[in-house]
Scaffold this active site. Structure first.
Site, PDB file in Angstrom:
ATOM      1  N   ARG A 250     -24.464 -20.558 -52.061  1.00  0.00           N
ATOM      2  CA  ARG A 250     -23.467 -19.492 -52.063  1.00  0.00           C
ATOM      3  C   ARG A 250     -22.035 -19.998 -51.914  1.00  0.00           C
ATOM      4  NH1 ARG A 250     -25.584 -16.001 -47.342  1.00  0.00           N
ATOM      5  NH2 ARG A 250     -26.451 -18.027 -46.738  1.00  0.00           N
TER       6      ARG A 250
ATOM      7  N   CYS B  61     -37.351 -17.704 -53.009  1.00  0.00           N
ATOM      8  CA  CYS B  61     -36.528 -16.503 -53.179  1.00  0.00           C
ATOM      9  C   CYS B  61     -37.026 -15.392 -52.255  1.00  0.00           C
ATOM     10  CB  CYS B  61     -36.555 -16.030 -54.627  1.00  0.00           C
ATOM     11  SG  CYS B  61     -35.552 -14.552 -54.903  1.00  0.00           S
TER      12      CYS B  61
ATOM     13  N   ASN C 101     -31.154 -27.535 -47.665  1.00  0.00           N
ATOM     14  CA  ASN C 101     -30.399 -26.411 -48.223  1.00  0.00           C
ATOM     15  C   ASN C 101     -30.179 -25.379 -47.116  1.00  0.00           C
ATOM     16  OD1 ASN C 101     -31.219 -23.610 -50.306  1.00  0.00           O
ATOM     17  ND2 ASN C 101     -29.242 -24.580 -50.180  1.00  0.00           N
TER      18      ASN C 101
ATOM     19  N   GLN D 148     -35.832 -23.703 -63.170  1.00  0.00           N
ATOM     20  CA  GLN D 148     -36.674 -23.206 -62.081  1.00  0.00           C
ATOM     21  C   GLN D 148     -37.463 -21.985 -62.519  1.00  0.00           C
ATOM     22  OE1 GLN D 148     -35.466 -20.864 -58.500  1.00  0.00           O
ATOM     23  NE2 GLN D 148     -35.772 -22.799 -57.417  1.00  0.00           N
TER      24      GLN D 148
END
Length: 327
Positions: free
Chosen positions: A228, A101, A203, A71
């Site tokens: 996570r 992000c 996600n 990525q």
């Protein structure tokens, strides 16, 4: 589910890209435990074209971890194109573009989720990267910049028109960061769009096998991505695969899970060095659900997270395992 010519099978479960988490060793362990595909840590386009050693090392892929996506992130077209070409030479199975992000040092500079404030530039970068390489290109992004700009349904179509082979949507806005709950209803709206023909990966808050099953059964996504919840618990992929397909055998025992943590520690030390390897693995130990809810654990936990040598850390971990066995 297929991404271009990469067949991930039915109901695939992917390891999300996470900085300082998804190193080569962790990716390999997650693949062994049932992850359908894994993603590298974020690779800065600017750092890569400047040949920064720490960034170049992120391109290293173990044959056993494939299929693997590298990525990349950046905010300008030419550096992203050049970085994509460098990444292609490293031989991943696909290239993923990070438009999701949310952290300030990335999004605040216009990269990552910061691109959600400049959709024309996002589309220009995507189109240019797709045209620059022969590998499949995918995108990971969020619902929008904030609550008032949840643009993902139309954005998904626009990204598809740029030629991407799959799209991953994190069900939060950039403003939410990682707070609140992921909005899977919005993800479902993306999937329900009849004009979207590429695979959609959901996600956000996939923390249990039940959540993964619901993502497929209720929201209709083609794949799910775990982030996570895998930190300190790579066996979550085995647990999810067991729930989805009943093809991974029985859940791992407590002893087997401790053995996996020990393997992570050893491989982290071998990959870096003793001091920095232990610093790196502390995030996994601190987050591991295996170490939650232990009676009278506070002092032992402090010792575990302060251990500075491999022998000391392994000794404390054995004591923790004994505490659990005696509960």
């Amino acid at each position: 589910m297929k991404i271009a010519n990469i067949d991930l099978g039915p109901r695939p479960v992917m390891l999300a890209p996470m900085e300082d988490v998804t190193d080569r060793s962790f990716r390999l362990i997650c693949r062994e435990l049932g992850a359908s595909m894994v993603y590298t840590e974020f690779v800065s386009a600017d750092a890569l074209i400047r040949d920064i050693p720490a960034t170049v090392r992120k391109l290293s892929i173990d044959p056993g971890e494939r299929p693997t996506a590298i990525q990349i992130y950046g905010r300008e077209v030419e550096p992203m194109v050049e970085a994509a070409r460098i990444v292609e030479q490293a031989g991943p199975d696909l290239i993923d573009i990070n438009f999701g992000c949310p952290v300030k040092k990335v999004a605040g500079k216009g990269a990552g989720a910061g691109m959600l404030r400049d959709i024309p530039k996002m589309l220009e970068i995507t189109r240019a990267v797709v045209n620059a390489v022969k590998l499949p290109v995918t995108v990971k992004t969020r619902l929008g910049w904030d609550h008032n700009s949840k643009i993902i349904v139309e954005l998904a179509e626009q990204l598809q028109d740029c030629g991407i082979s799959a799209l991953t949507v994190h069900g939060r806005t950039r403003s939410q960061m990682y707070t609140g709950s992921a909005d899977w209803e919005m993800i479902a709206r993306v999937k329900e769009n009849p004009r979207l023909t590429i695979p959609l990966i959901g996600n956000g808050d996939i923390t249990t096998p039940e959540a993964a099953c619901e993502a497929f059964d209720r929201y209709g996504v083609d794949g799910v991505m775990v982030g996570r919840a895998s930190i300190g618990a790579p066996w979550i992929f085995r647990d999810i695969r067991q729930a989805l397909h009943a093809d991974m055998g029985a859940p791992l025992t407590v002893a087997e899970r401790f053995d996996l943590l020990r393997r992570q520690i050893r491989e982290s030390v071998d990959r870096i060095d003793e001091y920095r390897g232990i610093l790196h693995i502390r995030r996994h130990l601190a987050a591991s659900p295996l170490l939650k809810g232990i009676s009278h654990f506070r002092d032992t936990r402090i010792r575990m997270l302060r251990a500075s040598t491999l022998d000391e850390l392994m000794e404390v971990l054995s004591q923790v395992q004994e505490l659990i066995d005696n509960q």
